[in-house]
Structure formats: structure tokens, C-alpha cells
Design an enzyme around this catalytic site. Structure first.
Site, short mmCIF file in Angstrom:
data_model
loop_
_atom_site.label_atom_id
_atom_site.label_comp_id
_atom_site.label_asym_id
_atom_site.label_seq_id
_atom_site.Cartn_x
_atom_site.Cartn_y
_atom_site.Cartn_z
N ARG A 157 0.81 -1.24 0.00
CA ARG A 157 0.00 0.00 0.00
C ARG A 157 0.83 1.27 0.00
NH1 ARG A 157 -3.10 -2.83 3.84
NH2 ARG A 157 -4.93 -3.77 2.90
N LYS A 188 3.57 12.09 -11.85
CA LYS A 188 2.97 11.04 -12.68
C LYS A 188 3.82 9.78 -12.62
CE LYS A 188 0.71 13.79 -16.33
NZ LYS A 188 0.73 14.08 -17.77
N GLU A 219 12.73 18.99 -24.27
CA GLU A 219 11.77 19.42 -23.23
C GLU A 219 12.20 20.77 -22.64
OE1 GLU A 219 9.04 17.76 -23.09
OE2 GLU A 219 9.53 15.69 -23.66
N LYS A 263 8.16 23.97 -15.17
CA LYS A 263 7.26 22.83 -14.97
C LYS A 263 6.57 22.93 -13.60
CE LYS A 263 6.29 18.02 -15.41
NZ LYS A 263 6.61 16.69 -15.89
N GLU A 322 -3.89 17.81 -14.47
CA GLU A 322 -4.03 18.06 -15.91
C GLU A 322 -5.48 18.23 -16.37
OE1 GLU A 322 -1.12 15.94 -18.25
OE2 GLU A 322 -2.19 16.38 -20.10
N ARG A 349 -2.16 22.60 -17.30
CA ARG A 349 -1.04 21.65 -17.42
C ARG A 349 -0.92 21.11 -18.85
NH1 ARG A 349 1.04 16.89 -13.19
NH2 ARG A 349 2.69 16.15 -14.56
N ASN A 353 2.04 19.95 -23.25
CA ASN A 353 1.95 19.07 -24.42
C ASN A 353 2.26 19.79 -25.73
OD1 ASN A 353 1.18 16.58 -23.16
ND2 ASN A 353 -0.72 17.61 -22.63
N HIS A 380 3.63 17.95 -28.73
CA HIS A 380 3.44 16.52 -28.45
C HIS A 380 2.31 15.87 -29.23
CE1 HIS A 380 6.35 17.19 -25.32
NE2 HIS A 380 6.27 15.95 -24.89
N HIS A 427 4.03 12.96 -30.81
CA HIS A 427 3.72 11.58 -30.41
C HIS A 427 3.36 10.73 -31.62
CE1 HIS A 427 2.86 12.22 -25.87
NE2 HIS A 427 4.02 11.63 -26.05
N HIS A 439 12.05 10.06 -28.14
CA HIS A 439 10.92 10.94 -27.82
C HIS A 439 11.20 12.40 -28.18
CE1 HIS A 439 7.47 12.51 -25.66
NE2 HIS A 439 8.28 13.30 -24.97
N1 NAD Z 1 6.27 11.02 -15.32
C1 NAD Z 1 6.30 11.97 -16.22
O1 NAD Z 1 5.76 13.07 -16.02
C2 NAD Z 1 7.05 11.73 -17.48
C3 NAD Z 1 7.37 12.81 -18.32
C4 NAD Z 1 8.13 12.56 -19.46
C5 NAD Z 1 8.53 11.27 -19.76
N2 NAD Z 1 8.19 10.25 -18.94
C6 NAD Z 1 8.62 8.88 -19.23
O2 NAD Z 1 10.04 8.82 -19.20
C7 NAD Z 1 10.47 7.77 -20.04
C8 NAD Z 1 11.62 8.25 -20.89
O3 NAD Z 1 12.67 8.65 -20.05
P1 NAD Z 1 14.20 8.57 -20.53
O4 NAD Z 1 14.35 9.26 -21.82
O5 NAD Z 1 15.03 8.97 -19.37
O6 NAD Z 1 14.35 7.02 -20.86
P2 NAD Z 1 15.19 5.84 -20.19
O7 NAD Z 1 14.92 5.74 -18.74
O8 NAD Z 1 14.95 4.65 -21.02
O9 NAD Z 1 16.70 6.34 -20.37
C9 NAD Z 1 17.26 6.43 -21.66
C10 NAD Z 1 18.52 5.56 -21.77
O10 NAD Z 1 19.60 6.21 -21.10
C11 NAD Z 1 20.19 5.34 -20.15
N3 NAD Z 1 20.71 6.20 -19.09
C12 NAD Z 1 20.01 6.95 -18.21
N4 NAD Z 1 20.84 7.72 -17.48
C13 NAD Z 1 22.09 7.45 -17.91
C14 NAD Z 1 23.37 7.95 -17.56
N5 NAD Z 1 23.53 8.92 -16.65
N6 NAD Z 1 24.45 7.45 -18.22
C15 NAD Z 1 24.30 6.51 -19.18
N7 NAD Z 1 23.12 6.02 -19.57
C16 NAD Z 1 22.02 6.49 -18.93
C17 NAD Z 1 19.08 4.40 -19.76
O11 NAD Z 1 19.60 3.20 -19.23
C18 NAD Z 1 18.39 4.20 -21.10
O12 NAD Z 1 19.09 3.25 -21.86
C19 NAD Z 1 9.26 7.32 -20.85
O13 NAD Z 1 8.82 6.09 -20.35
C20 NAD Z 1 8.24 8.40 -20.60
O14 NAD Z 1 6.91 7.92 -20.63
C21 NAD Z 1 7.47 10.46 -17.81
ZN ZN Z 2 7.74 14.94 -23.80
#
Ligand code: NAD
Ligand code: ZN
Length: 355
Positions: free
Chosen positions: A116, A138, A180, A218, A228, A232, A236, A239, A243, A258
Site C-alpha cells: 500500500r 505522474k 523538453e 514545470k 491536468e 497543465r 503538451n 506533443h 507523439h 521521444h
Molecule cells: N512522469 C512523467 O511526467 C514523465 C514525463 C516525461 C517522460 N516520462 C517517461 O520517461 C520515459 C523516458 O525517459 P528517458 O528518456 O530517461 O528514458 P530511459 O529511462 O529509457 O533512459 C534512456 C537511456 O539512457 C540510459 N541512461 C540513463 N541515465 C544514464 C546515464 N547517466 N548514463 C548513461 N546512460 C544512462 C538508460 O539506461 C536508457 O538506456 C518514458 O517512459 C516516458 O513515458 C514520464
Molecule cells: Zn515529452
């Protein structure tokens, strides 16, 4: 060190000075029965050694997941819950998500649901996670290939951002996360937009300042509208089209990251902002020039418009069957809930193709 205070937690951005506050959290009156650090194979290799050297918490336990979006699913989440049980985590444990957005979103979700809910800290290591995913509450996993289908809103205990971790992040990932930052500047901070246009290469950037400023945007937006319902949605910008391009690119041999897709989306939606709103032609030109300078041009000539439109129709922001955009009123000011007809949407993609 910069500290941002959101409703019930702090975001700390810093270099060597960041370790004292995190040690304080970990050691605070033996508050936590155990500390578990979630990593993927890349952050285990590149970030965990520095992290462990600095937190001075020898009893910390490690939880591992495979890297990448393809692993942000129920099976891998299952393995996190299993590892938490094996490591005898209880309600008074703390989970630290040391990784990109995948580790943060999925680790936060796993922690929020384990027994929980146990406390968790976000320690983002990718630029995208530092400026975007780690704040705003999120948490989610993908389900049946659909992104972020199962999840919830819940804030972490704290977020710690240590920009030196970006040194090991692949260049392409760094550039993707930078989209971003551009977006935050364009939707809400004209001064920051003026500043980043002086940045032509990402290798010499002083990230500390820029991450802090980007997070401030942000923060301001999510505080006004945590769930949102309205404002908020301006986050987007870029996006709706981005997307669709990102999803389509995954059906080709050259998937876009992305931020790479969002960069194209921002050019297209800047064009729309001019045609169906008040953004000037000069502004569209400035935005286009800058984004092309950083990202180059992607060949989308053969990407079928109908398919892209169909993908846009599935966008979660749509209401009453209309495609909903967040557009720019001017550089640094955005508006949400804007509808554009399909003719104009096609035209903005043709604009990008013609560049
Ligand atoms: N919660 C939210 O508000 C929100 C907002 C935007 C994106 N997201 C989510 O975030 C995700 C994308 O995040 P991301 O781009 O960080 O992807 P990711 O976590 O897959 O990281 C990208 C790559 O970089 C590597 N990596 C990360 N830090 C590193 C470092 N310091 N040195 C070497 N390698 C490193 C990871 O292992 C991975 O291979 C998606 O799933 C998306 O939906 C969430
Ligand atoms: Zn984005």
C-alpha cells in the site's frame, strides 16, 4: 545548489553539495528500516558507483531491471515487487529510483503500490528525467503496448538532481532530453528562450542553471493544475504531432527518440500556431531555425498522412472526437484546447517536409 519547493517535497539540484542533504534524509533518526536502490544496467554501471561512494549507507540494497522503454511493463514491475519481497522491504523502507524516466516512472509505481505504498525518492540520471519525468507526480507503466496505461499521481519524498551524471549519457539521449527544455522555454519563459538560442552545441552547456530554470517552468504549471484538467496541458506543446511521429517511427527501421519527435512536433505546431492563432511568421522562422540547428532535418517524406492523423486521433488530450492542440500565442506564452482542421494539420507536416 538550487532548491525548489513543490507542494509537499523538494527538488534539489546540485553538484558535490547534493550529497549532504541526501545523507540527511537517509540517516534521519533511523527513519527507514531499509534503503533499496533501483537501477537499470546502464545506471548501475555509470551512476551507482558514484552514488554509493557518496551516500555513506553501506546497508543499501540494489534492485535491478533491464534498461529501456520496452521494459516499462507489468512483467518487469512484477520483478521489482519480487525483489522488494526478497530483500525484505517493509512499509518503512525507502526506494530510490536511480535512472532515467523508465526507472523513475516504473520504480515510483512499484513503490507506490508495494504494501500500500512505501516512500520513494527520484534520482533522475537522464536529461529528460531531470527536467521532465521526475517532477509532477505522474507514475506509470505501459500496458498491452500502450504507453502509461496503468499508473497514478503520487509525489516522491524528494527529487535529487546531480547534473554530472549527464557525462555518461549518450549524445542522442542528451539531445532528446533537451527538447523538453526548449519546450519549457517556448511555452512559458521568454527570457530563457532568448538565452538558449545562444546554445549551439550541447557538449559545453552548464546544465545546473538550465535544469533549474526549466524545472521552475514545470513547477509553476503543475502546481496550478496537478491533475491536468486545464493549464497543465500546455506542457503538451509539440506533443500532439510529435507523439504521432514517434509512434509511426517505431514502425520503421529508424525509430526516433521521444525528444527527436517532439522537436519536429514543435516546428509543425509552431506553424499551426501561426496559421490558426497569433504566433508571428518571424517567430515560426526563429523556432524552426533553432530546432533544425540542434536536431537537423528528418526525412518524413514517405510517412503517410492518414496514418499519422489516425495516431493523432488516439491522443489522450482529445475531447469530443476532436484533435486537441496546445499552441503558442507568442514565443514564451502558450494556450491549450485549440482545435485545428485536418487540412491545416497536413499543411504543417508539408511545411516541415519542405524545409
Ligand atoms: N512522469 C512523467 O511526467 C514523465 C514525463 C516525461 C517522460 N516520462 C517517461 O520517461 C520515459 C523516458 O525517459 P528517458 O528518456 O530517461 O528514458 P530511459 O529511462 O529509457 O533512459 C534512456 C537511456 O539512457 C540510459 N541512461 C540513463 N541515465 C544514464 C546515464 N547517466 N548514463 C548513461 N546512460 C544512462 C538508460 O539506461 C536508457 O538506456 C518514458 O517512459 C516516458 O513515458 C514520464
Ligand atoms: Zn515529452
Amino acid at each position: 545548489m538550487h532548491i525548489l519547493t513543490l507542494e509537499d517535497y523538494q527538488v534539489v539540484v546540485g553538484e558535490e553539495d547534493i550529497w549532504t542533504p541526501i545523507r540527511n534524509v537517509l540517516h534521519k533518526g533511523e527513519m527507514y528500516s531499509s534503503v533499496l536502490i533501483l537501477v537499470d544496467e546502464n545506471t548501475e554501471q555509470h551512476c551507482l558507483p558514484t552514488f554509493l561512494d557518496n551516500i555513506e549507507y553501506p546497508k543499501a540494497k540494489i534492485i535491478r531491471v533491464p534498461a529501456g522503454e520496452a521494459n516499462k511493463n507489468l512483467d518487469v514491475c512484477n520483478s521489482i515487487w519480487a525483489q522488494l519481497l526478497e530483500q525484505e522491504a517493509d512499509r518503512r523502507s525507502l526506494v530510490i529510483n536511480l535512472g532515467g524516466g523508465v526507472v523513475g516512472d516504473m520504480g515510483g509505481f512499484a513503490a507506490a503500490t508495494f504494501k500500500r505504498g512505501v516512500d520513494f525518492i527520484q534520482f533522475p540520471t537522464s536529461l529528460l528525467a531531470m527536467v521532465d519525468a521526475s517532477i509532477g507526480g505522474k507514475l506509470a507503466i505501459d500496458y498491452k503496448q500502450v504507453k502509461n496505461t496503468i499508473g497514478l499521481f503520487l509525489n516522491p519524498q524528494a527529487v535529487f538532481i546531480y547534473p554530472p551524471f549527464l557525462k555518461s549519457l549518450p549524445d542522442r539521449e542528451l539531445r532528446s532530453g533537451y527538447a523538453e527544455i526548449i519546450k519549457h522555454a517556448l511555452i512559458a519563459d521568454h527570457g530563457m528562450w532568448d538565452g538558449i538560442q545562444q546554445i549551439h552545441r550541447l557538449d559545453g552547456v552548464k546544465w545546473n542553471q538550465l535544469i533549474h530554470r526549466s524545472l521552475a517552468v514545470k513547477k509553476k504549471i503543475v502546481e496550478q493544475d496537478p491533475k491536468e484538467k486545464g493549464i497543465r496541458k500546455i506542457l503538451n506543446f509539440g506533443h500532439t504531432i510529435g507523439h504521432a511521429l514517434e509512434s509511426y517511427s517505431h514502425m520503421t527501421n529508424e525509430p526516433l527518440l521521444h525528444g527527436e519527435a517532439i522537436a519536429i512536433g514543435m516546428i509543425c505546431e509552431a506553424y499551426l500556431s501561426n496559421k490558426s492563432f497569433t504566433l508571428t511568421v518571424n517567430s515560426v522562422q526563429r523556432i524552426t531555425d533553432y530546432i533544425l540547428k540542434i536536431y537537423g532535418k528528418v526525412n518524413i517524406d514517405n510517412w503517410p498522412f492518414d496514418k499519422l492523423l489516425q495516431l493523432m486521433m488516439q491522443d489522450k488530450k482529445n475531447e469530443f472526437g476532436r484533435i486537441n492542440f496546445s499552441l503558442l500565442r507568442e514565443e514564451g506564452v502558450a494556450v491549450f484546447n485549440q482545435n485545428c482542421d485536418t487540412g491545416l494539420i497536413k499543411e504543417c507536416l508539408l511545411y516541415y517536409r519542405g524545409l
